[in-house]
Design an enzyme around this catalytic site. Structure first.
Site, PDB file in Angstrom:
ATOM      1  N   CYS A  92      42.761  74.562  53.535  1.00  0.00           N
ATOM      2  CA  CYS A  92      41.834  74.351  52.420  1.00  0.00           C
ATOM      3  C   CYS A  92      42.007  72.955  51.825  1.00  0.00           C
ATOM      4  CB  CYS A  92      42.013  75.423  51.356  1.00  0.00           C
ATOM      5  SG  CYS A  92      43.670  75.529  50.642  1.00  0.00           S
ATOM      6  N   HIS A 348      45.215  77.264  46.127  1.00  0.00           N
ATOM      7  CA  HIS A 348      44.023  77.088  46.976  1.00  0.00           C
ATOM      8  C   HIS A 348      43.217  75.892  46.480  1.00  0.00           C
ATOM      9  CE1 HIS A 348      40.687  78.109  49.542  1.00  0.00           C
ATOM     10  NE2 HIS A 348      39.867  78.237  48.517  1.00  0.00           N
TER      11      HIS A 348
END
Length: 408
Positions: A92, A348
């Site tokens: 990510c 994230h």
């Protein structure tokens, strides 16, 4: 990873100190070398000694490798956002960064022209050529349910930086810096025997590059001494700031050098009290702002994170933080990269981008969804991406909406 972030210092050039005359750069082949080219450069691990009597800044640098005039700061076609990207296992950080680069107007338009691949001299893997292929596919105008798998870029992480490891969470800002450094290196292949100043006229530096000036003024003789450094982004402390405006004020505030930190004045030939101030000498065409949210060493788990909201504007005027600049230097927001989590080793990353059609989208790995501007401005940003307003926009720049303080 936090230990690597603390111990290394990414430098795209060594520190240059400028004394005296005009520091504008001259084209390759010129008989008259720039004063900046003639000056010695310090070792990256050893600070240089500033010189005195600095001239006023001149116009933006003349190109050597790539002409700045060829850059296009605005999109040509109003296409919507392209596909999302598959997460290949803790990628990510890479996906969110690639999305912001893909929607960087001058970079994307340069890549879509295929100008790099047409004259690339790299005989092995080329980061620039691969990014060109990726951006061309992403901005093809076709999305539907398509999702791109960036397997080549992920598989070549070692080509970007040897310590990056597939499958391990990395810091998106660290990856961005190394990725742009790789683009820079690819841009220089075939250009031999360039000075530091000439290397800073590639398409990479013409898009992202600017200059910071640190000025020290002796309180006794009032003589100024300047040190100039190139930069490809700006990192701002946010621990004591809740707006980008306040963070920039802290970044450029005057510091007094006293006591054990006195300054040795070349003219006075002794240690003296002095003032020191860091300002932007030359602003980039694309301004990347990194908010220093991670605190290292505060725990055995890699340090904490400053998670408070730091507000930022859609339109930013940078001129209050520049050295003796009277005219506005206006920027438009086009990308916001967010980190969700409590430390740099976990969490994230995802991003918000402004597509060529003027619409904002969230890019969360494979997810692509339209969002409002107000939703974007509510985000707890980790990195902000601004592009300089074209000259025609600057003419009518007195509107309060361009004022950072008014916006905040």
């Amino acid at each position: 990873m936090e230990k690597r972030l603390l111990n290394r210092r990414i430098k795209f050039k060594e520190t240059a100190t400028v004394a005296g005359s005009n520091w504008i750069k001259t084209p390759l082949g010129s008989d008259d070398a720039s004063p900046l080219d003639q000056l010695p450069h310090s070792n990256a691990m050893q600070p240089s000694t500033p010189k005195t009597n600095i001239a006023e800044p001149t116009t933006r640098r003349i190109y050597n490798v790539f002409p700045e005039e060829k850059l296009n700061l605005t999109w040509v076609k109003p296409i919507p956002a392209g596909p999302g990207l598959h997460n290949l296992g803790n990628t990510c950080f890479l996906n969110s960064t690639l999305q912001c680069l893909t929607y960087t107007p001058p970079l994307a338009l340069y890549l879509l022209s295929r100008s790099h691949s047409a004259k690339c001299r790299q005989t092995s893997y080329c980061t620039f050529c691969e990014l060109e292929r990726h951006v061309t596919r992403s901005l093809s105008g076709v999305r539907g349910n398509a999702v791109i798998t960036p397997k080549t870029i992920v598989g070549r992480l070692k080509s970007v930086a040897k310590h990056l490891k597939v499958g391990r969470q990395e810091d998106s800002h660290e990856f961005l810096r190394y990725f742009i450094d790789s683009l820079q290196n690819n841009s220089l292949i075939g250009h031999d025997k360039l000075t530091h100043a000439q290397k800073e006229t590639t398409v990479v530096h013409q898009i992202f590059g600017g200059y910071l000036q640190s000025r020290i003024v002796c309180t006794v003789c009032k003589t100024p001494s300047d040190t100039i450094d190139s930069c490809l982004d700006i990192s701002l402390e946010v621990k004591h700031a809740n707006t980008i405006d306040k963070a920039f004020q802290q970044f450029t505030k005057t510091e007094m050098l006293r006591g054990d930190n006195k300054y040795r004045c070349d003219k006075c030939k002794t240690l003296v009290d002095a003032s020191k101030r860091l300002q932007i000498l030359e602003a980039p065409q694309v301004l990347v702002i990194h908010l220093k949210r991670f605190e290292f060493g505060s725990s055995m788990y890699g340090g904490g994170k400053i998670s408070k909201m730091v507000t930022f504007p859609e339109k930013l005027d940078l001129h209050p933080y520049m050295f003796k600049t009277k005219d506005e230097k206006l920027y438009h927001l086009y990308g916001v990269l967010v980190h969700s989590g409590h430390s740099c080793n976990s969490g994230h990353y995802y991003s918000y981008i402004k597509a060529p059609n003027g619409t904002w989208y969230i890019k969360n790995d494979s997810e692509v969804r339209q969002v409002s501007l107000s939703k974007v401005l509510e985000q707890n940003a980790y990195m902000l991406f601004y592009v300089a307003a074209p000259p025609t926009t600057i003419i009518n720049a007195k509107s309060p909406e361009y004022s950072l303080k008014a916006k905040l």
